[in-house]
Design an enzyme around this catalytic site. Sequence first.
Site, PDB file in Angstrom:
ATOM      1  N   LYS A   1       0.883  -1.164   0.000  1.00 35.76           N
ATOM      2  CA  LYS A   1       0.000   0.000   0.000  1.00 35.76           C
ATOM      3  C   LYS A   1       0.912   1.203   0.000  1.00 35.76           C
ATOM      4  O   LYS A   1       1.578   1.505   0.996  1.00 35.76           O
ATOM      5  CB  LYS A   1      -0.861  -0.026   1.248  1.00 35.76           C
ATOM      6  CG  LYS A   1      -1.811   1.137   1.346  1.00 35.76           C
ATOM      7  CD  LYS A   1      -2.733   0.880   2.513  1.00 35.76           C
ATOM      8  CE  LYS A   1      -3.887   1.813   2.523  1.00 35.76           C
ATOM      9  NZ  LYS A   1      -4.864   1.385   3.535  1.00 35.76           N
TER      10      LYS A   1
ATOM     11  N   LYS B   1      -1.759  -1.552  -4.272  1.00 40.62           N
ATOM     12  CA  LYS B   1      -2.520  -0.347  -4.579  1.00 40.62           C
ATOM     13  C   LYS B   1      -1.708   0.911  -4.361  1.00 40.62           C
ATOM     14  O   LYS B   1      -0.790   0.880  -3.559  1.00 40.62           O
ATOM     15  CB  LYS B   1      -3.808  -0.308  -3.770  1.00 40.62           C
ATOM     16  CG  LYS B   1      -3.641   0.200  -2.332  1.00 40.62           C
ATOM     17  CD  LYS B   1      -4.939   0.101  -1.602  1.00 40.62           C
ATOM     18  CE  LYS B   1      -5.136   1.220  -0.631  1.00 40.62           C
ATOM     19  NZ  LYS B   1      -6.326   1.084   0.173  1.00 40.62           N
TER      20      LYS B   1
END
Length: 343
Positions: A214, A267
């Site tokens: 992330k 992500k």
Amino acid sequence: MDHTFPSVAELSMLEEGMLPIVRRPRRNRATSSWRALVQETDLLPRHLIYPVFVTDEKKKQAIPSLRGVYRLPIAAVLKEIDEAISLGITSVNLFCYVPKEEKDAIGSAAYREDGLLPRAIRAIKERFPDVLLIADIALDPFTDHGFDGLIDAAGGVMNDPTLFALAHMSLRAAEAGVDLISPSDMMDGRIAFLRSILDSHHFSHVGILSYAVKFASSLYAPFRDLLGSTVRKGNKKSFQVNPLNAREALLECAIDEQEAADMILIKPALSSLDIISRARAHTLLPIGAYQVSGEYAMIEAAAEKGWLDGEKVLMESLHAIRRAGADFIITYAAKRAARLLQE
Ligand code: PBG
């Protein structure tokens, strides 16, 4: 005609196939059936995960930066899921919204046995036992400071105490019948820790979809608006991955695999295609990508202005994410994409 170098005056008289070019990749693109035969990547509704935001508020709530995405009461979430299923989508990612008054320093609302999270999970699994239900596990929707974990006196996010908090939240989700927990907090050691807690509580069947990578990104802003989880002070750079680091991102994937993650997630999606592609070469685990709120908002905003064709750009982005090597994609546009795939 002199093939060596026609003049400008001769350009309109040139003939196709006049040059001795042997390798012509354009042949494989000549007709739609030819293109279909050699298409390498596909995108199907089963590749999409539909994120839903549940709330105890009575009315559905929208925010301007996430068009078409709402915080919904449980009954309305069930309707959304029903519609997604009818479009061929089989997986749902669940997020909770709690109002400001219910937030505190330790995220108490995340651990209650009658809390929104377990209630929503029970309602969804009761009505749709076959849906693959994934619960986002992190404290930020529940803490008044907006961080994903417990903080110390100086406001720093503490790693090890946070793991116990995440474990309590994970157990509520597991007891309620969730299929996978999806820790999105980026604490160290959490996959092994949560795995052992689940296993010792007879939840060895509950899977872990780890947000392995992330990146600390500004593309999460609309999501934080929707959940009211914008951090009060500071940023998340001390635990989310520096977007300038690729090796570190791959190290996170490797560690989470060793710690027994069942699937890993990367992500934001479109700005991490290189990482998705490299992770694909390093791990045999399924890889997911999250087309995050800011990516969705950029497409929506430009489309609203008429600057590009939103539906075409949406599909192009999802195709690129699949081409990079993602097995599945979390996207706010899951229903729209599935509808476009049906046409
Ligand atoms: C929080 C969480 C975030 C997102 C998913 N889980 C925000 C953050 O890390 O601050 C972002 C998703 C999106 O932007 O669509 N743990």
